[in-house]
Scaffold this active site. Sequence first.
Site, mmCIF file in Angstrom:
data_model
loop_
_atom_site.group_PDB
_atom_site.id
_atom_site.type_symbol
_atom_site.label_atom_id
_atom_site.label_comp_id
_atom_site.label_asym_id
_atom_site.label_seq_id
_atom_site.Cartn_x
_atom_site.Cartn_y
_atom_site.Cartn_z
ATOM 1 N N HIS A 561 0.825 -1.213 0.000
ATOM 2 C CA HIS A 561 0.000 0.000 0.000
ATOM 3 C C HIS A 561 0.859 1.264 0.000
ATOM 4 O O HIS A 561 0.689 2.147 -0.845
ATOM 5 C CB HIS A 561 -0.920 -0.020 1.223
ATOM 6 C CG HIS A 561 -1.796 1.176 1.345
ATOM 7 N ND1 HIS A 561 -3.127 1.174 1.009
ATOM 8 C CD2 HIS A 561 -1.525 2.437 1.762
ATOM 9 C CE1 HIS A 561 -3.641 2.372 1.219
ATOM 10 N NE2 HIS A 561 -2.686 3.163 1.683
ATOM 11 N N GLU A 562 1.774 1.340 0.961
ATOM 12 C CA GLU A 562 2.594 2.549 1.065
ATOM 13 C C GLU A 562 3.494 2.717 -0.158
ATOM 14 O O GLU A 562 3.775 3.836 -0.590
ATOM 15 C CB GLU A 562 3.426 2.512 2.349
ATOM 16 C CG GLU A 562 2.604 2.481 3.628
ATOM 17 C CD GLU A 562 1.575 3.597 3.721
ATOM 18 O OE1 GLU A 562 1.816 4.682 3.154
ATOM 19 O OE2 GLU A 562 0.527 3.380 4.345
ATOM 20 N N HIS A 693 -6.696 10.507 12.291
ATOM 21 C CA HIS A 693 -7.003 10.848 10.905
ATOM 22 C C HIS A 693 -7.723 12.184 10.797
ATOM 23 O O HIS A 693 -7.361 13.024 9.978
ATOM 24 C CB HIS A 693 -7.924 9.789 10.289
ATOM 25 C CG HIS A 693 -7.282 8.501 9.968
ATOM 26 N ND1 HIS A 693 -6.959 7.566 10.914
ATOM 27 C CD2 HIS A 693 -6.913 7.965 8.777
ATOM 28 C CE1 HIS A 693 -6.428 6.510 10.334
ATOM 29 N NE2 HIS A 693 -6.385 6.730 9.044
ATOM 30 N N ILE A 694 -8.739 12.378 11.613
ATOM 31 C CA ILE A 694 -9.580 13.568 11.437
ATOM 32 C C ILE A 694 -9.286 14.681 12.440
ATOM 33 O O ILE A 694 -9.686 15.825 12.216
ATOM 34 C CB ILE A 694 -11.080 13.214 11.466
ATOM 35 C CG1 ILE A 694 -11.533 12.776 12.857
ATOM 36 C CG2 ILE A 694 -11.386 12.123 10.447
ATOM 37 C CD1 ILE A 694 -13.052 12.627 12.998
ATOM 38 N N PHE A 695 -8.578 14.369 13.519
ATOM 39 C CA PHE A 695 -8.295 15.401 14.508
ATOM 40 C C PHE A 695 -6.822 15.797 14.578
ATOM 41 O O PHE A 695 -6.475 16.748 15.274
ATOM 42 C CB PHE A 695 -8.774 14.964 15.894
ATOM 43 C CG PHE A 695 -10.264 14.806 15.988
ATOM 44 C CD1 PHE A 695 -11.100 15.875 15.723
ATOM 45 C CD2 PHE A 695 -10.830 13.578 16.313
ATOM 46 C CE1 PHE A 695 -12.484 15.736 15.787
ATOM 47 C CE2 PHE A 695 -12.208 13.423 16.389
ATOM 48 C CZ PHE A 695 -13.036 14.509 16.115
ATOM 49 N N ALA A 696 -5.965 15.079 13.873
ATOM 50 C CA ALA A 696 -4.550 15.457 13.858
ATOM 51 C C ALA A 696 -3.971 15.250 12.469
ATOM 52 O O ALA A 696 -2.755 15.190 12.308
ATOM 53 C CB ALA A 696 -3.772 14.646 14.881
ATOM 54 N N GLY A 697 -4.831 15.169 11.483
ATOM 55 C CA GLY A 697 -4.347 14.874 10.142
ATOM 56 C C GLY A 697 -5.177 15.565 9.084
ATOM 57 O O GLY A 697 -5.949 16.471 9.361
ATOM 58 N N GLY A 698 -5.044 15.101 7.884
ATOM 59 C CA GLY A 698 -5.683 15.750 6.750
ATOM 60 C C GLY A 698 -7.009 15.159 6.352
ATOM 61 O O GLY A 698 -7.509 15.457 5.271
#
Length: 779
Positions: A561-562, A693-698
Amino acid sequence: MGPRRQRSTILFLFLAAMLPILSSSVSHLLSARLAPALARNPSRLLLLSVLPSSSPLRAFCPLPRPSARATCSAAYSAMAEAAVDTDNPLLADFDFPPFDAVQPAHVRPGIRALLARLEGELEALEKGVEPAWGKLVVPLERITDRLDVVWNVVDHLKAVKDSADLRAAVEDVQPEKVKFYLRLGQSKPIYEAFNAIRNSSEWDSLSDARKRVVEGQIKDAVLGGVALEDEQREKFNQIQQELEKLTEKFSENVLDATKKFEKLITDKKEIDGLPASALGLAAQTAVSKGHENATADNGPWVITLDAPSFSAVMQHAKNRALREEVYRAYLTRASSGDVDNTDIISQILKLRLKKAKLLGYKNYAEVSLARKMATVDRVQELLEKIRAASWDHAVQDMEDLKAFVKDSGSAEANDLANWDLNFWSERLRESKYDIDEESLRPYFALPKVMDGLFSLANKLFGINVEPADGLAPVWNSDVKFYCVKDSSNSPVAYFYFDPYSRPSEKRGGAWMNVVFSRSRMLARNGSSVRLPVAHMVCNQMPPVGDKPSLMTFREVETVFHEFGHALQHMLTTQDEAFVAGISGIEWDAVELPSQFMENWCYHKETLLSIAKHYETGEVLPEEIYAKLVAAKNFRSGSFSLRQIRFASVDMELHTTYDPSGPVSVYDVDRKVAERTQVLAPLPEDRFLCGFSHIFAGGYAAGYYSYKWAEVLSADAFSAFEDAGLDNEKAIKETGRRFRDTVLALGGGNSPFEVFVSFRGREPSPEPLLRHNGLLPVAA
């Protein structure tokens, strides 16, 4: 993506925070760290060098100066002069980022010196700006690139080599960095110059890529507050500064809460069922905690919330009380005490809503989707379609599990709890498919997996990946460095790979991020283009004793994936840095290459090329391969609903939810869970406190992107199925077409246009539902 001018980078952020609890598609969720890294900075690190005249890396650098090392931009000459006094590696000339030399003490003076210089360059640009490429985009790219170069060194080290001193240094200079990005993004002379290009008679003659650059810069400026005046702009900037602090603190709390939990076990009966690999890791962790004589056989053992340890307990520990304790600890991470994220979540949601209103939007989801392919209505339509297709399958999954537990004679059958699901699901999978994922580890040694992955890339895309260890400084001795070459043996890109878990200093999850973007403008020494560089980071089980890192099949999927993300960055043919590789791509399309690459883990030739026993060299028996394929869609309805839960609660919190009202975020999550989770979550479920994901990311109002892009990736892989997976000539031809479109075009064309260029038609959700076993396979 914070207050600066956005240039989409990936990465993106899978489940570090949720992976084991939720047993969702691990490779999707492990990217939880991609997003935080990206959100803080689109990061494109500059390479500077002194190299032999024969070196291919000379393409990165200008001619050398007498008595000084060569630099890759005129500005770095001045920076190097400053470095003579400060001896600061952040300001020195370097071939590759000096990851091994940068210390927390370098951060404050280095960032402040750079910001002071760039402020002067920005003022000069504004005074002399003209609506012409060479007078606008070229100097703008130089300014943004220089700051990205240095800041990403710091930001990356904070993710992989965290310390209290580094945190303090970043906290001190981060407001100054944010202030500069706000100043740059709200520059009216620059904004007006881009608008002038957009409205000029020369517009139609611009390439598609340059049009995308202009349109992206205009839209980013508007979303960055350029149209706001005086008091409104001041409020907007205060919000951005506060959001930067809060999201950083959220991430730190998750890491600290994860590190905080340690359970020392001295009685082996308490961890009955754990496989040898998990026992070895637990003993190795115990040694690192001061229990010098700990062994896998005799202990003591230390269990942590780091993914390899946590997953092993949830899947294999027969001790139900232990599973419950560890599950509850993970589920409530960062939800109490001095690492409580509850109030931080509330503040973030309030500030995002205020920001949206200042920009003239109804909610933050509209702001987020302004730079994406989808609309709120289309997102909700897609999520509901997949939820409806998954629900009955998930209900059946639960009935099958309950029946199996009952038939096993376990008392747990009458009271199946959340901490039982992974354990009994693994037993059911073993029984149904006669396959034990843990027993497969010896067949997936990391070196062999990487060799097979690189062989696949050669077959599909015509590239060669070669070790280049020693060429670039690294931040840990486990980090590997690679050179990517084309069919003529010329370098086209480079990348770092940091594979192993280091819970004491490294954030969880898996991610890819940009180190250095492809750029024609920043090419030097007669070269036509500056080459791209990336880094890939995973958190799999490290080598134990004299054994190499032995991977689970899911960890294999994560690496594939990465690498898909990295390929899109490295194989771009776009020369405009603002839209090269993963830059400038709409966020909900960036997972296409990564999820596409996962499909090859089930391709027989590919899998058997990597699955060789690390001691005997025996190839994975074909009957076991057949079982792996048969088990591919085991509990796929349940896994699909988990992803829908995450995406749905994300959209609810950023559309209809009132963060100042009486309803809590946990109430919202429980309401969403009623239609997305067959077994209700615990009343004390606080997974949102670890939802980086949603509180410390994009991924704020963007988690749906995983499913959105999964539609694209499944349909893209179906092109190879249509061509015939056993037809090597057709596979190569289709692979080259994928490279020349999806991987090459970057953000220079819209994702929809890129997809149609590859597939020859618009995307369809049918292949995704079929691949997941949610539709019957066509005869």
